[in-house]
Design a protein around this motif. Structure first.
Motif, short mmCIF file in Angstrom:
data_model
loop_
_atom_site.label_atom_id
_atom_site.label_comp_id
_atom_site.label_asym_id
_atom_site.label_seq_id
_atom_site.Cartn_x
_atom_site.Cartn_y
_atom_site.Cartn_z
N ARG A 188 0.40 -1.52 0.03
CA ARG A 188 0.05 -0.12 0.23
C ARG A 188 0.98 1.49 0.63
N LEU A 189 0.28 2.24 -0.85
CA LEU A 189 1.27 3.29 -0.56
C LEU A 189 1.16 4.06 0.46
N GLY A 190 2.22 4.90 0.74
CA GLY A 190 2.30 5.89 1.98
C GLY A 190 2.42 4.82 3.14
N GLU A 191 1.52 3.72 3.52
CA GLU A 191 1.47 2.83 4.21
C GLU A 191 2.95 2.28 5.43
N ALA A 192 3.05 3.49 6.07
CA ALA A 192 4.82 3.15 7.10
C ALA A 192 4.30 1.49 7.84
N ALA A 193 5.76 1.03 8.18
CA ALA A 193 4.88 0.04 8.72
C ALA A 193 6.98 -0.03 9.54
N VAL A 194 6.97 -0.24 10.34
CA VAL A 194 8.52 -0.16 11.69
C VAL A 194 8.27 -0.29 11.87
N ALA A 195 9.58 -1.62 12.18
CA ALA A 195 10.08 -2.57 13.70
C ALA A 195 11.60 -2.15 13.67
N VAL A 196 11.70 -0.83 14.09
CA VAL A 196 12.87 -0.21 14.85
C VAL A 196 13.79 -1.26 15.60
N SER A 197 13.44 -1.25 16.91
CA SER A 197 14.53 -1.41 17.26
C SER A 197 14.91 -2.79 17.38
N LEU B 43 17.37 -17.96 2.30
CA LEU B 43 18.61 -18.78 2.71
C LEU B 43 19.53 -18.03 3.62
N ARG B 44 19.97 -16.74 3.73
CA ARG B 44 20.77 -16.74 4.84
C ARG B 44 21.66 -15.92 3.88
N LEU B 45 21.60 -16.26 3.18
CA LEU B 45 22.96 -16.01 2.26
C LEU B 45 23.32 -13.94 2.45
N VAL B 46 21.96 -13.34 2.42
CA VAL B 46 22.25 -12.19 2.86
C VAL B 46 21.76 -11.47 4.15
N GLU B 47 22.53 -10.65 5.02
CA GLU B 47 21.68 -10.60 6.44
C GLU B 47 21.97 -9.24 6.67
N PRO B 48 21.12 -8.89 6.36
CA PRO B 48 20.98 -7.17 6.96
C PRO B 48 21.13 -6.99 8.09
N ASP B 49 21.41 -5.61 8.19
CA ASP B 49 20.32 -5.52 10.29
C ASP B 49 19.65 -4.65 9.81
N LEU B 50 19.59 -3.96 9.35
CA LEU B 50 18.01 -3.10 8.34
C LEU B 50 17.46 -3.48 7.22
N VAL B 51 16.63 -4.01 6.98
CA VAL B 51 15.06 -3.44 5.29
C VAL B 51 14.74 -2.73 5.20
N LEU B 52 14.92 -1.60 4.16
CA LEU B 52 13.97 -0.56 3.98
C LEU B 52 13.48 -0.98 2.80
N ASP B 53 11.62 -1.12 2.82
CA ASP B 53 10.73 -1.60 2.01
C ASP B 53 10.84 -0.06 1.40
N ILE B 54 10.89 -0.22 -0.23
CA ILE B 54 10.43 1.31 -1.24
C ILE B 54 9.52 1.96 -1.94
N THR B 55 8.24 0.24 -1.12
CA THR B 55 7.28 0.19 -2.50
C THR B 55 5.76 0.95 -1.53
N GLY B 56 6.24 2.08 -0.70
CA GLY B 56 5.44 2.44 -0.04
C GLY B 56 5.75 4.29 -0.47
N ILE B 57 6.54 4.33 -1.50
CA ILE B 57 7.21 5.37 -1.87
C ILE B 57 6.21 5.73 -3.72
N PRO B 58 5.31 6.62 -3.37
CA PRO B 58 4.45 7.01 -4.64
C PRO B 58 5.90 7.38 -5.91
N GLU B 59 6.32 7.78 -5.63
CA GLU B 59 6.95 8.30 -6.44
C GLU B 59 7.93 7.20 -7.83
N PHE B 60 7.53 6.19 -6.69
CA PHE B 60 8.49 4.69 -7.52
C PHE B 60 7.42 4.26 -8.22
N ARG B 61 6.25 4.41 -7.82
CA ARG B 61 4.94 4.09 -8.57
C ARG B 61 4.16 4.43 -9.57
#
Lengths: 406, 288, 784
Positions: A188-197, B43-61
């Motif tokens: 969903r657009l703009g729908e934030a979800a965060v698990a920061v810690s 598969l744990r071939l990649v183990e990031p500390d943080l994943v940034l989900d970019i699909t909520g950004i209107p410009e990208f869609r």
């Protein structure tokens, strides 16, 4: 994971709260960000009709409807779909298309063990809605994302063909799918979800024994690499100068992207680490290398072995080099024979070509850095490598090893 | 087969994403549809500390035309292109490529930007967009830049993104008037990673042509000036003039030692040429 | 034939729950307090374990061999002379002998957390030379998988029937033929949930198994606890194919863990574990020579066969079943006078092998049928003629073949003739004469096999493995309302037994299939059985259900006769009723009388009532022999190596068919697996014994677009020895396709001088062979 009515707030630290609509019912689920939708549905909501067959997106057993479109539950992480509507096979009891498919699957003996069946029905339903006609080839191609190990597909294909033909005969037209918004279904657009810690402090392998496996390798013994390639490059410097530089192990390490030296237990042996990245895959191999150098023939060899932190992936390699005259006077051609062996998950990834390409690129960078160094410049720090972190890791290992000796 | 733990953020705007990248202290991965990254995480071939989900950004869609150029946001999916939800300035070329990527449930979430950034040599967009002369728009905190796809993809799973940068859009030029397009991929089974890709964009009228040999071990092999493949000249008879030995020589020069692999790549390229010339009937999209 | 009895193509009862997501597989079981297990597995094929470093923070959640006090290793011995036994430790001790071998067991509330713990454990391994090539493993000086053996051979066997008399044959054709190593890849992996039932003092082991009673035997032996304290429940199982006919080290480990922890524990095999760590199958190597007359008549077959058995002997089938079986079944459906076969079961640093659908038959059919085509080429006669010359004739049935296999019935030449007619050999050959517009080449391939199935005591006692099937038992019980409950110790995991055994019962008792329930997969509720393997269940459990129902019928007739006031001899049983001279009474009424109105029974009524357990063996237990002729037409792209199957005909004789719909499903499903063996599936290893595929992107299973609809024709020659004349047919579909397809590819590429002798026949292998043949032709031209 746990399920709760939609009105109770507040996720546990490290988890995220997700409001979803599952089979038409609003639910609030708490899940770790790393939980994929398959586990959220199965373990969080007891919807066990969604099966896991490969957890890497190929077999299709976990296919569910996300906002009405088929998607892989195993590749959709919990945080990716806040607000989404999910339909599982359990939610298709009253669906008229699914009812027709169930009757046809039963008639045509389109299932045996039934494990692939929920995902197969969801994929088949999508085809029934979209395919203009009951074309066997199109249906087979359209079902290719769902593996069945029992039936040989004949009954499945006949069932789907039958349902499509019957619906088109009743005047029901295919859907074109032009209505929906752009972008991944379920997102969903703009729908934030965060698990920061960061979730519960991650267990990390203790450093004490980190290099033990590599230490065990006899670097003077015979070595039969699993993979081999040869690469050469030219340098605008005389062969003797190039050879001399290649004999300076500290300089060589400085020119090798991702390499760090941490010690030199004896004249022929160095200790250190090598960080490699294949796209998102990163590995730090720590270990030892043994150096041989023959001024008479302007050739030499570096033989090394290293393991990652848990001793799960390991590599052993040998680079034999020979420096000869280049095509023009006062230039050199360096020929490298590279042989290497990988073990563990990285080796079992099945794409040795990716590693070869990486090795080729490392060699090219290495040549560039050698060239710069011969020209008097410092080798540039390679981009994208977190050398500080690598160094910190290596220093920790060193200290631990030192303490271990004391 | 469960991923190592990671934190997750889903920024709602590009500035928020760039801030997130800037703020991050540990390793970070961006995720769009997750169809390539997902398996590697599981598969744990990649183990990031943080994943940034970019699909909520209107410009990208979003998708839009800028003059004759099609601009596709990074999170436009293969299915969006397959279904015709975005404009087409390539005479159906994009749509045909999109419809043959993996499987429909994968295409419903897999994105064109994610595929390019992942840069698996065996994936379709890396080769197809290179042949079409597309470029990518990259944003960082210091501004935006544009790179041709061939400069963006630097190797197997390797692209020219600098730390803190993200791919925001793909810019695809209009297929020139009279240009012929051929795209053939060879897989052992449907939906599988390609073992060879051949893509050609030939302009017989102007005598120009681009040819791509893809699904090699590294970045696709691009001939921006493909006339050597056609005996030095590209004309209306280009298909008849195709010279497999020239293609083979190009592969040898690129370091492909395996004779069998070269033969398969040359064959697939020849078939792409034949397809561009209309010599093979348009067959069904060979994907699920 | 009644609408629901033996022979009816009845849609299956079990479908509905499975189509609504209400099947219950091991992974679906929810128990309070259950925790997940992840294993630390060896990353190396061969290594000495120097240390296992467990972080202090999780020491109480990690278990290694040192913790498993009193747990014995898995031993699957064979009584065949010379067999060397292996001991497979439940968790590795001292050494690891294959990638994926269990080293430590980690338990946590979720699988993800258990994997976190597993990832934190550091293995200190000293790598040893690994042996991954079965031929090299037999060479002197090879690294030893089990040092104390002195070599790497589990077992060597030799059969020699007058081979010397064939040596003067005018045609001698020798080939080296091999089949790739495979993973069976049911879509559901294995899984085990163990719970300690304190009330019954019993371990309840939910495990995806084809043979729950055999798993109980093995667990009892390894854990040293009596069988009464173990209950095995095998719920819905997502495909077996042989992969789930094993006692797992994981099963033993989880039982120990449940006893130790007291709470339920679960392990679900993931795909990477399946592909890289658990049992493989099918890797055979043949050096085979055929001796023949110029007209194609076989004089003899001489063969050296090697099977890569992997590191350990798997329980219960052992490491030698496959290779030793090669020697006994290599002659196939043919009759010839001389034969020699030497076999080796070889230990390597790879996963153990299990008998996969078809077991050794797929490999021997591949070797023999390819060499028969080579004989045909050498003799200059069509391949079908070589087969016609040598097939056992119907007049010879029943027939004892050269290895003393007793073929029960059938008309093998008729199957071939029908297949040739159906595939239309003439028009395929005519098409081959012209050029295809797309440059592809057309080929026709044949393969014929016969399949020993449902073989019992007399055969398996000879192997001396931990499991010998005896009488198969079934229970039948009428419920007070006239429904029927059947209980069998075998297991249904796709075969449709809930429907087909109800059909068998219906044939005898007339109870509607909808009112018949099958109970299976639970040692607490079913008679002992060796389980579902060897295409045996419809013969064995089908026979047992029939026997139980017949006994039940006889008792019902006596009760009914009393109710009808008639002599039992004057009554007959028909359509669920006892019919007397002056009326009839239904089974429902009889059941009501026995259970609810016993006062109406005769004083001398059989006290056993309406519940019967009966045992069954066929008149001969040497096995049924179903057989089939497969004919394939392919189009091969010589430049890309792509093989398209244009037509596929199967003429099958499974004796009496209980449910033709289900039989066709088994054959078509077997074909799909055979196509996988023929063209796609291969688990490769590198020089250090590293498996080179860990996902379905690397290990390719055929999908819907790769498997055509076979055209299936049935002959139904009843077996003279079984209850309804039925024969085992569960595996046959997977036996012949690799041979038929390779022969078809070779037929297509013959003008190019190409002969493919290794499965899978992959695009890369085809192109490599085509290019090599072109180079050879060029060299020959240049030399001329």
């Amino acid at each position: 994971m746990s399920a709760a009515p939609a009105d109770i707030p507040g996720p546990v630290p490290g988890r995220m709260a997700l409001a979803l609509t599952v089979n038409g019912r609003p639910v609030r689920v708490e899940a770790e960000p790393r939980s994929h939708l398959g586990d959220v549905l199965r373990d969080g909501l007891d919807l066990t009709g969604t099966h896991l067959g490969c957890e890497h997106g190929v077999c299709g057993a976990c296919t569910v409807l996300l906002d009405g479109e088929p998607a892989r539950a195993c590749l959709t992480f919990a945080g990716a779909c806040p607000g989404a509507a999910i339909t599982t096979v359990e939610g298709l009891d009253g669906d008229p298309v699914a009812a027709e498919l169930r009757a046809a699957f039963n008639r045509e003996h389109a299932l045996q063990c039934g494990y692939c069946t929920p995902g197969m029905l969801i994929a088949a339903r999508d085809l029934v809605l979209r395919q203009p006609e009951a074309d066997e080839r199109r249906i087979r191609v359209g079902l290719s994302g769902n593996l069945c190990r029992c039936t040989g597909y004949a009954g499945i294909v006949r069932a789907v063909m039958g349902v499509i033909a019957a619906r088109r005969a009743r005047g029901i037209l295919p859907e074109t799918g032009t209505e929906r918004a752009l972008g991944p279904v379920g997102a969903r657009l703009g729908e934030a979800a965060v698990a920061v810690s960061p979730p519960a402090p991650a267990l990390r392998p203790g450093p004490a024994a980190a290099t033990v496996t590599a230490q065990a390798v006899d670097l003077a013994g015979p070595f039969a690499p699993a993979h081999r390639f040869t690469q050469s490059f030219d340098l605008a410097h005389p062969p003797q100068a190039v050879f001399a530089l290649l004999g300076d192990i500290a300089a060589v390490a400085a020119c090798l992207p991702g390499a760090v030296l941490t010690g030199r237990p004896d004249h022929d042996t160095v200790e250190g680490g090598l960080q490699v990245r294949i796209g998102p895959i990163g590995a730090i191999f720590r270990g030892r290398a043994r150096i041989a150098h023959d001024p008479a023939t302007l050739s030499g060899a570096v033989r090394g072995a290293g393991t990652d932190a848990a001793g799960r992936s390991a590599t052993e390699g040998e680079i034999r080099y020979r420096v000869g005259p280049g095509e023009t006077p006062a230039t050199a051609r360096v020929v490298l024979d590279v042989g290497y062996t990988l073990t563990g998950p990285l080796a079992q990834f099945g794409r040795p070509g990716l590693v070869r390409d990486l090795a080729g690129r490392i060699t090219a960078d290495f040549a560039r850095n050698l060239d710069a160094r011969l020209a008097g410049a410092d080798a540039p720090a390679p981009a994208g490598l977190n050398l500080l972190r690598l160094l910190a890791a290596l220093v920790r290992a060193r200290l631990a090893a030192w303490r271990g000796r004391a | 087969m469960k991923p190592a733990p990671f934190a997750w953020e889903r920024p709602a705007s590009l500035p928020a994403l760039l801030d997130g990248l800037d703020r991050a202290t540990g390793s970070v991965k961006l995720i769009a549809g997750g169809q390539s990254l997902g398996p590697m995480l599981n598969l744990r071939l990649v183990e990031p500390d943080l994943v940034l989900d970019i699909t909520g950004i209107p410009e990208f869609r979003q998708a839009r035309m800028e003059g004759g150029t099609l601009v596709l946001g990074a999170c436009v999916t293969h299915a969006d292109i397959e279904d015709g939800r975005v404009p087409d300035n390539t005479g159906g070329a994009l749509r045909r490529v999109a419809s043959a990527i993996a499987y429909r449930p994968v295409r419903n979430r897999g994105t064109i930007g994610g595929s390019l950034v992942h840069a698996d040599p065996a994936a379709d967009w890396v080769s197809a967009l290179t042949a079409l002369g597309a470029s990518v728009e990259i944003a960082g905190r210091s501004g935006r830049r544009t790179l041709p796809v061939e400069a963006f993809v630097t190797g197997a799973l390797d692209v020219a993104l600098r730390p803190g940068e993200v791919l925001v859009a793909i810019r695809i030029p209009a297929r020139p008037e009279g240009a012929a397009w051929g795209y053939v991929k060879h897989c052992a089974k449907i939906g599988e990673f390609a073992h060879a890709i051949g893509a050609v964009l030939i302009e017989p009228d102007s005598g120009r042509g681009r040819a791509v040999i893809g699904a090699v071990e590294g970045a696709p092999l691009l001939l921006t000036e493909a006339s050597p493949l056609f005996g030095g000249r590209i004309g209306a008879d280009f298909a008849a003039r195709f010279d497999p030995a020239a293609a083979d020589a190009a592969l040898i020069a690129a370091g492909m030692a395996d004779r069998v692999a070269r033969h398969v790549h040359v064959t697939v390229l020849a078939r792409a040429v034949a397809q561009a010339a209309g010599h093979t009937p348009t067959t069904l999209p060979e994907a699920a | 034939m009644s609408a629901e009895g033996v022979g009816a193509p009845l849609p299956r009862k079990e479908d509905d729950r499975l189509m609504r997501g209400r099947g219950q597989y091991v992974g679906d079981i929810r128990l309070p307090g259950m925790q997940d297990v992840a294993f630390v597995r060896s990353p190396l094929a061969h290594a000495r374990i120097r240390a296992i470093h467990v972080p202090e923070a999780c020491r109480d959640r990690v278990f290694t061999a040192a913790d498993l006090d009193g747990v014995l290793p898995i031993r699957a011995v064979s009584g065949l002379p010379g067999f060397k036994a292996s001991e497979q430790p439940v968790l590795a001790t001292g050494k690891v002998r294959q990638v994926g071998e269990l080293v430590a067991m980690c338990v946590a509330p979720t699988r993800a957390e258990a994997e976190d713990i597993a990832a934190s454990i550091v293995l200190d391994l000293e790598e040893l030379p690994a042996i991954h090539d079965m031929l090299a493993a037999r060479e002197p000086g090879a690294a030893l998988v089990h040092e104390h053996w002195g070599d790497n051979v589990f077992l060597e066997t030799l059969v020699d029937v007058d081979i010397g008399s064939a040596f003067d044959a005018p045609i001698t054709v020798s080939r080296t033929i091999s089949t790739g190593r495979q993973c069976m890849a049911p879509i559901e992996g294995r899984g085990t949930v163990v719970q300690l039932d304190h009330r019954l003092d019993q371990l309840v082991v939910h495990t995806a198994s084809q043979m729950p009673h055999i798993v109980r035997n093995g667990l009892s032996e390894c854990l040293g606890i009596e069988q009464g304290r173990i209950r095995i429940v095998s719920p819905d199982v997502g495909g077996g194919f042989g992969y789930k006919a094993i006692l797992l080290a994981e099963d033993v480990a989880l039982c120990w863990l449940a006893l130790r922890c007291g709470h339920p524990v679960r392990w679900l095999e993931d795909r990477r574990e399946h592909l890289t760590a658990n049992a493989n199958c099918r890797e055979h190597h043949y050096r085979i020579t055929a001796y023949a007359e110029r007209d194609g008549t076989l004089r003899g077959i001489d063969c050296e066969a090697t099977v890569d058995s992997g590191a350990y002997s798997a329980y219960p089938f052992s490491a030698c079943l496959e290779a030793a079986q090669v020697a006994s079944i290599l002659p196939g459906p043919y009759d010839f006078p001389s034969y020699r076969c030497r076999t080796w079961s070889v230990a390597t640093n790879k996963c153990p092998i299990l008998p996969y659908r078809g077991v050794a038959r797929t490999g021997v059919c591949f070797a023999l049928e390819l060499v028969l085509d080579a004989v045909a080429r050498e003799a200059g006669i069509p391949p079908e003629v070589v087969r016609e010359k040598n097939l056992v004739r119907p007049g010879q049935m029943p027939f004892e073949n050269i290895t003393n296999k007793h073929f029960d019935s059938g008309d093998y030449p008729e199957a071939l003739a029908r297949a040739l007619a159906a595939i239309d050999v003439e028009s395929v050959r005519a098409r081959q004469g012209g050029a295809e517009p797309d440059g592809r080449r057309i080929g026709l391939g044949l393969a014929i096999y016969c399949e020993q199935a449902a073989h019992g005591t007399s055969v398996y006692s000879g192997w001396g493995i931990p499991m010998v099937p005896g009488h198969e038992q079934a229970s039948a019980r009428l419920t007070p309302d006239g429904g029927l409950e059947l209980r069998i110790g075998a297991h249904s995991h796709g075969q449709g037994l809930e429907t087909t055994l109800a059909q068998v019962a219906h044939e005898i008792l007339g109870v509607p299939v909808a009112r018949t329930r099958l109970v299976h997969g639970d040692t607490a509720m079913t008679p002992y059985s060796t389980g579902s393997w060897g295409s045996r269940v419809m013969v064995m459990a089908g026979g047992a259900v029939a026997a139980a129902c017949e006994a039940l019928r006889d008792r019902a007739v006596r009760i009914g006769a009393h109710l009808l006031q008639a002599a039992p001899e004057a009554c007959r049983f028909d359509g669920g009723h006892v019919v007397g001279p002056n009326g009839d009474v239904s089974l429902e009424a009889i059941a009501r009388t026995w259970y609810r109105r016993p006062q109406d029974l005769a004083p001398d009524t059989d006290p056993g009532g309406l519940e019967v357990t009966a045992g069954y063996k066929p008149q001969r237990d040497s096995g049924t022999f179903s057989y089939a002729a497969h004919a394939a037409v392919v189009a091969v792209d010589p430049d890309l190596g792509a093989v398209e199957i244009l037509d596929y005909v199967i003429v099958e004789d499974g004796g009496t068919l209980v449910n033709p719909l289900v039989v066709d499903g088994q054959i078509q499903g077997g074909l799909a697996q055979g196509i996988g063996t023929a063209l796609f599936e291969e688990m490769r290893f590198d020089g250090r014994g590293q498996p080179l595929a860990s996902t379905f992107a690397d290990y390719l299973l055929p999908g819907p677009a790769e498997v055509p609809m076979a055209r299936i024709d049935h002959m139904e020659t009843p077996s003279p020895y079984t209850r309804f004349g039925q024969k085992g047919i569960g595996e046959g579909g997977a036996i012949a396709p690799p041979a038929a397809l390779a022969n078809a590819v070779n037929d297509a590429l013959r003008p190019l001088g190409v002969e493919m002798l290794h499965s899978p026949v992959t695009p890369h292998r085809i192109v490599a062979a085509v290019l090599a043949a072109r180079s050879a032709a060029t060299r020959a031209r240049d030399a001329a």
